[in-house]
Structure formats: C-alpha cells, structure tokens
Design an enzyme around this catalytic site. Structure first.
Site, PDB file in Angstrom:
ATOM      1  N   SER A 157       0.808  -1.226   0.000  1.00  0.00           N
ATOM      2  CA  SER A 157       0.000   0.000   0.000  1.00  0.00           C
ATOM      3  C   SER A 157       0.840   1.275   0.000  1.00  0.00           C
ATOM      4  O   SER A 157       0.598   2.183   0.798  1.00  0.00           O
ATOM      5  CB  SER A 157      -0.913   0.006   1.223  1.00  0.00           C
ATOM      6  N   ARG A 172       8.232   6.363  -3.136  1.00  0.00           N
ATOM      7  CA  ARG A 172       8.586   7.033  -1.884  1.00  0.00           C
ATOM      8  C   ARG A 172       7.711   6.464  -0.782  1.00  0.00           C
ATOM      9  O   ARG A 172       6.593   6.035  -1.018  1.00  0.00           O
ATOM     10  CB  ARG A 172       8.384   8.543  -1.976  1.00  0.00           C
ATOM     11  N   ASP A 210      -3.236  -1.685  -2.498  1.00  0.00           N
ATOM     12  CA  ASP A 210      -4.463  -2.081  -1.780  1.00  0.00           C
ATOM     13  C   ASP A 210      -5.724  -1.470  -2.382  1.00  0.00           C
ATOM     14  O   ASP A 210      -6.793  -2.076  -2.340  1.00  0.00           O
ATOM     15  CB  ASP A 210      -4.370  -1.768  -0.279  1.00  0.00           C
TER      16      ASP A 210
HETATM   17  N1  LIG Z   1     -11.688   3.426  16.322  1.00  0.00           N
HETATM   18  C1  LIG Z   1     -11.088   3.921  15.242  1.00  0.00           C
HETATM   19  N2  LIG Z   1     -11.784   4.620  14.335  1.00  0.00           N
HETATM   20  C2  LIG Z   1     -11.180   5.135  13.272  1.00  0.00           C
HETATM   21  N3  LIG Z   1      -9.879   5.028  12.996  1.00  0.00           N
HETATM   22  C3  LIG Z   1      -9.130   4.336  13.847  1.00  0.00           C
HETATM   23  C4  LIG Z   1      -9.685   3.743  15.000  1.00  0.00           C
HETATM   24  N4  LIG Z   1      -8.700   3.105  15.655  1.00  0.00           N
HETATM   25  C5  LIG Z   1      -7.577   3.290  14.938  1.00  0.00           C
HETATM   26  N5  LIG Z   1      -7.830   4.049  13.842  1.00  0.00           N
HETATM   27  C6  LIG Z   1      -6.897   4.511  12.812  1.00  0.00           C
HETATM   28  O1  LIG Z   1      -6.911   3.583  11.752  1.00  0.00           O
HETATM   29  C7  LIG Z   1      -5.644   3.612  11.094  1.00  0.00           C
HETATM   30  C8  LIG Z   1      -5.312   2.217  10.613  1.00  0.00           C
HETATM   31  O2  LIG Z   1      -6.169   1.920   9.581  1.00  0.00           O
HETATM   32  P1  LIG Z   1      -6.345   0.437   9.036  1.00  0.00           P
HETATM   33  O3  LIG Z   1      -6.762  -0.424  10.160  1.00  0.00           O
HETATM   34  O4  LIG Z   1      -7.260   0.529   7.884  1.00  0.00           O
HETATM   35  O5  LIG Z   1      -4.840   0.044   8.724  1.00  0.00           O
HETATM   36  P2  LIG Z   1      -4.010  -0.193   7.419  1.00  0.00           P
HETATM   37  O6  LIG Z   1      -4.699  -1.141   6.508  1.00  0.00           O
HETATM   38  O7  LIG Z   1      -2.683  -0.561   7.885  1.00  0.00           O
HETATM   39  O8  LIG Z   1      -4.001   1.246   6.753  1.00  0.00           O
HETATM   40  P3  LIG Z   1      -3.663   1.585   5.216  1.00  0.00           P
HETATM   41  O9  LIG Z   1      -4.500   0.676   4.373  1.00  0.00           O
HETATM   42  O10 LIG Z   1      -4.005   3.037   5.020  1.00  0.00           O
HETATM   43  O11 LIG Z   1      -2.226   1.335   5.059  1.00  0.00           O
HETATM   44  C9  LIG Z   1      -4.639   4.138  12.084  1.00  0.00           C
HETATM   45  O12 LIG Z   1      -3.986   5.266  11.517  1.00  0.00           O
HETATM   46  C10 LIG Z   1      -5.475   4.559  13.294  1.00  0.00           C
HETATM   47  O13 LIG Z   1      -5.179   5.886  13.689  1.00  0.00           O
END
Ligand SMILES: Nc1ncnc2c1ncn2[C@@H]1O[C@H](COP(=O)(O)OP(=O)(O)OP(=O)(O)O)[C@@H](O)[C@H]1O
Length: 607
Positions: A157, A172, A210
């Site tokens: 991603s 980047r 993603d």
């Molecule tokens: N209760 C919540 N409601 C909304 N956002 C939250 C909550 N808890 C954590 N987050 C945020 O969700 C983000 C993580 O998102 P996600 O779980 O979709 O992860 P990811 O798949 O690793 O992210 P990405 O796909 O953008 O790389 C974190 O930056 C966090 O600040």
C-alpha cells in the site's frame, strides 16, 4: 427520522448549552477553522479533476496516477486458492483466499500489528517481520510442508511504479514510513530474499496496491463497483481508466492492448495539492506536515487520514494549554509527545454518550495523565467532530473528481480502512458531502454514487488479479510478467494455481548460453500454450534471478522454434543485451545489466 448530520447539529446545541463563554468562543474559533463549505468542496473537486488529468499526462503532476497492469474487470467466475498479504501502514494481513466463482469467495485471515518501531527500522527488519509472519501462517495452515512453493499475491500500500504485474519499485514512503534502502528499488526481491532465508515455501507472483485490490475484490462480487478507496492510515483511490486516456503509456504498451480497453490506475491521490493551492490548510496542518518525516508530501492525506487526525487534536490541545486556557497547572509531558493520539482518540470522543463524557475523561487521563474539566471534555468532543467531519468531507473530493473525470453518474465505490469502517458518522458525513458537491435532490437511500464498505478486500483482490492474469495468458493475450516461471509446463501433476507464469530465474552471473535458454524457454511456453507466437518486444523490463536454472535447461532441450531468431538477436549477451529488431512478434532483448542483476526485456505475446 433526523439524519446523522441533523442529529449532530442538534447535539451541538445541547453539548454547548452550559459551557463558559471562553470555551464557547474557542469552539466558534475552531468551527471557523475546520469547517469546509459546499462551495469549497466543489472548487476542490474541480481542481482535483484537472490534477487527475495531469497525473495521466506524459509530463505528470503531483498525483502519481500509477498504471496497475490490471486490464479487465473480474467476471465473478474466477476460481482457485491463493495466498495473499496486505502490508498496510498499521497492520499486516495474511490471507488464504478461496475463489469459489459465482461472485463468492472465502478467506482465512491472520492480522499482525506492525511494531511501532518498524516505521523507521532497517529494511531487513521490515522484510524479516513479514517473512516471519508468513512462516507462522504457512506452518499453521499447511502442517504438511507444501510440495511446491505457494503462489503469493502481495498487496503493497505505498506508491510503487510497475512495468510488470510482479514488480513494484517504491517511489517514496508515505504514512509516516521512512525505511532506508527501499525507495527506488523493487520490493518483490527483497521480500523473496527474506522468505528464502527462512526457507518459507512461497513465490511472490503479483504485486498490487491495496486500492486496486479493493476495487477488484469488490468488482468480483458487485458489478456496479467502479472505484476502490482506502480510508485507513493513509488515503487513496483506484479506478479503471481507458487506455486511450493514459497518454503516459504511449510507447510502453504491447501492440495487442486495445486503446479502447481499460486499465486499473492506482491514483495515490494522497499527494493531491502538494503545491498548496486549494486545500484549506490550517496552521495545525502546516505543523503536522513540517514535523512529519516527509514534509511537503501527501498534503491531502495529512488532512484526512488515520495517521494524522489524532495528531491534529493533540496540536490544538497543546496550543490551548500553552496559551493558559486548558489543563491549567498540570504536567503535559505526554501531551508534548508527537503522535501520542491515533484516530481512535477522536473516534472515542465522538462515541461518548455519557452525560459527563466519562469516556473522554478516561481517554485523556489514561493516555496523557491529565485531569479534565467538563468544559474541556465538551471542547474535545466538539473538536473531534470538527476534525472528523472535515476529514470525511474533504475525502470525498477524490471520489467526486474520479466520477467526474470518468463521466460516472451512478456507481458503487468500495471503501476499506478503519477510518471509513469504524469512525462514528464518517459514512453519513461522506455521503452528505457527495450530495453537497453534486447537488443531489433526493433521499440518502437514492444517492446515485454510493460508497459501500469493503472490509479487508484487498487480499482477495490480489488473488483475483492473479487469476485474471492467468486467464489472460490462457487467452493468449499480452501479460506484463517478470521473473516468469515455467512451473507446470511439463508436469501434469503440477497443480500450481497461481499465475500460470512463463519463465525463469538466472542469477547475476548470467551466461550467454543461459540467456539463450531463457528466450527458447519463452518461445517453448508459447508453443505449449498451443498458440503461434514468440517473445515480442514491449519495452518492458524483466528481472532474472537464480532458482530456475534447471527449468531453463529442461526447456532448452525441447524445442528450437525460435533458435534462428535468437542467434540473430543475442549476439553480445550478457554485456549488452540489445537488438535492433523491434518488429512485431520477434524476440527482442535489451537493456544492459543493472547493478548486480541483469534485466531482460520481453513480453510474451501469444497471438
Ligand atoms: N476506532 C477507530 N476509528 C477510526 N480510525 C481508527 C480507530 N482506531 C484506529 N484508527 C486509525 O486507523 C488507522 C489504521 O487503519 P487500518 O486499520 O485501515 O490500517 P491499514 O490497513 O494498515 O491502513 P492503510 O491501508 O491506510 O495502510 C490508524 O492510523 C489509526 O489511527
């Protein structure tokens, strides 16, 4: 029944009824700073459309608009079992995907939280963490060691340019990552090396973003899907564009790719407005940017995505403390710590329905060791609403711009990520903002462009893309593949279900004779696929590594279909792999060795 937005407006009156005039004044100040009018959303969208065009042009723009080499919609009938990983900003997901056909798939998934320290760790730590997680998963789900390497779709991603479906050169880092030695390099061999060191029987066969994964996975089960969106640690969108509208692909496409056809584009639109001409940045946004590992980049993302929303709250609260307004006489050491809040902080604040905001009280006490007054908690609640609402409203400018660019009046947009799926009211606010941009005059249930939740779909997307590529090869069309592996051409017992890929690995000590074998090998594969054809020039780059020498040698013995052409072509391998023959359906190898690896350039065109 009152809509969520009307409801929260009512709540605002209730919330602020008894607060002190000082706090009310502060609330009004921040309402002014963080509110975004419908007119502003429309202006941002108009500018966004022009930036999308720019990103697709030959000269390019701030928004990368990366072609993803996924060239069709899934039909929903693709089948097979695939392994996939999704490396996000916060989590690593490992998924075993069973594509069942009839628009149905099942997944078995493990989620591994990435350690906080990984963002600035060494590259080996990152790839090691992923390889270890995969090792665990494989041991758990394949107690008997698999007879052959398992094909893996890698959802990565971060903005990565691709000249082939199974490579990704990181442009980047984003989302607060800053790991040395990865930018400018293909991440697939890095992961493959970590897997080999741990003897994990996995072969990385495709790399996707993603957003593209979410798009394809949702299109598999819902044919109205036109966009894949991420509202998580970062923000991003993907959609299908007509090839003829991607000027920067000119001269990079095999001849049999139809200009009227479609190609998935990973927009990477978190970079929108890096020039700061249209987004309504506050001084807190400027500060978040200045203090981030990559100032000046991902302007849009820094105003709306999960990695930054808690930080915006922290900066406002800290400023109020330093001005003598909040948390008087208390130790704010923890409040001074950047990124101490993630987006769960405003999410918890907005969810708190207790009379005295006991959950906000506990949040601030537990994470910052600070006691709060009721007025302070009411302020935090209102500030969270403002920042959460602004994020939702600005976010949809990307969706509106993509819809306008493609002339889509009615569609589904599949959204993944914790911010979309877990942040209270985000969905309703986003829908309302779309209405504000398009001036729809109907009930929310009748809005023509609908954002639909698509949780954890990107792993399935990687699997479906592997299946689509396989289908494409079987249909004798061009496929962008590197490190092509001739795995099952001579073995009926080989039930490999990943990409039915074609070719091989040589190491960096490649010898001329092996290079010749490689070409024969591709020609041979064409013959085995029961088609007429050979390797054709496409201008693509293919990395060739070590493990399939034996496969190459096997094929070398079999057929000499294109031997004569090869002899004419590869006269000076390996120092200068080059040919002047660019005619259709003729084998062409070019590009000199690159660093320690050699690159062969060819695409398999089976006509
Ligand atoms: N209760 C919540 N409601 C909304 N956002 C939250 C909550 N808890 C954590 N987050 C945020 O969700 C983000 C993580 O998102 P996600 O779980 O979709 O992860 P990811 O798949 O690793 O992210 P990405 O796909 O953008 O790389 C974190 O930056 C966090 O600040």
């Amino acid at each position: 029944m009152a809509s969520f937005v009307e409801q929260t407006a009512l709540n605002r009156e209730k919330l602020l009824k008894d607060v002190s005039p000082e706090v009310l004044q502060l609330v009004e100040k921040y309402e002014g700073l963080f509110s975004v009018s419908s007119e502003k959303l429309k202006d941002i969208t108009t500018h966004f459309v022009s930036e999308l065009h720019k990103g697709l042009s030959k000269t390019g723009g701030s928004i990368p608009m990366i072609p993803g080499w996924v060239m069709e919609y899934p039909t929903g009938q693709e089948t097979g079992d695939y392994l996939a990983i999704d490396l996000g900003g916060t989590n690593l997901r490992v998924v075993l995907v069973h594509l069942l056909g009839n628009s149905k798939f099942e997944t078995v998934q493990d989620k591994f939280a990435l350690p906080d320290t990984i963002r600035t760790a060494k590259a080996d730590d990152l790839w090691g963490f992923i390889a270890d997680s995969l090792k665990d998963f494989v041991q758990k789900h394949y107690p008997e060691k698999p007879a052959k390497p398992l094909p893996l779709g890698f959802t990565f991603s971060y903005p990565a340019s691709q000249d082939a479906i199974n490579e990704g050169v990181l442009q980047r880092w984003t989302k607060g990552y800053d790991i040395a030695g990865v930018e400018g390099h293909d991440v697939v061999p890095m992961l493959q090396k970590a897997l080999a060191e741990r003897e994990v029987p996995i072969e990385v066969v495709s790399l996707i973003n993603d957003t593209t994964g979410t798009l394809v996975a949702s299109a598999y089960s819902d044919t109205e899907t036109q966009m894949g969106l991420i509202f998580g640690t970062g923000c991003n969108g993907a959609y299908y564009e007509y090839v003829k509208n991607i000027p920067k692909l000119e001269g990079r496409l095999p001849a049999d790719i139809d200009q009227e056809g479609l190609m998935a584009i990973n927009c990477e639109y978190g970079a929108f407005d890096n020039e700061h001409v249209i987004l309504p940045r506050t001084k807190y946004d400027v500060q978040v940017d200045a203090e981030s590992p990559r100032p000046g980049q991902q302007s849009f993302e820094k105003m709306i995505s999960g990695y930054y929303l808690g930080e915006l709250i922290r900066l406002v609260l800290l400023e109020l403390h330093d001005a003598g307004s909040f948390f008087k006489g208390q130790d704010v050491t923890k409040l001074r710590q950047p990124f101490i809040f993630d987006t769960s902080a405003p999410a918890i604040s907005e969810k708190d329905t207790t009379a005295d905001f006991a959950e906000i009280k506990a949040l601030v006490k537990d994470s910052l060791d600070i006691e709060t007054t009721l007025d302070e908690r009411k302020f935090i609640r209102r500030l969270s609403e403002l920042i959460g609402t602004r994020a939702a409203r600005l976010s949809v400018c990307g969706i509106a711009a993509l819809a306008k660019k493609r002339g889509l009046e009615k569609c589904h947009c599949a959204a993944d990520g914790s911010v979309y799926n877990r942040y209270p009211g985000f969905k309703e606010r986003a829908a309302q903002a779309l209405r504000d941009i398009f001036d729809w005059d109907c009930e929310p249930k009748d809005y023509p462009i609908v954002i639909v939740p698509a949780e954890d779909g990107s792993g399935a997307g990687a699997a479906i893309i592997a299946a689509l590529t396989e289908k494409r090869l079987a249909a004798a069309a061009s496929a962008q593949l590197s490190d092509l592996l001739l795995q099952r051409q001579d073995s009926s017992s080989d039930t490999r279900t990943g990409l039915d890929v074609l070719t091989a690995d040589l190491n960096h000590h490649i010898e001329a004779s092996l290079a010749l074998n490689f070409i024969v090998c591709v020609g041979r594969a064409a013959v085995q696929a029961n088609t007429r054809g050979a390797c054709s020039h496409s201008g693509r780059r293919y990395r060739v590594s070590t493990s399939a020498r034996s496969t190459l040698n096997r094929f070398f013995l079999l057929d000499t279909l294109i031997d004569s052409e090869i002899e004419n072509t590869v006269s000076d391998v390996p120092t200068r792999m080059h040919t002047t023959d660019n005619e259709h359906d003729r084998p062409t190898i070019f590009r000199p060795p690159h660093d320690s690896l050699h690159f062969l350039s060819l695409a398999v065109s089976l006509d």
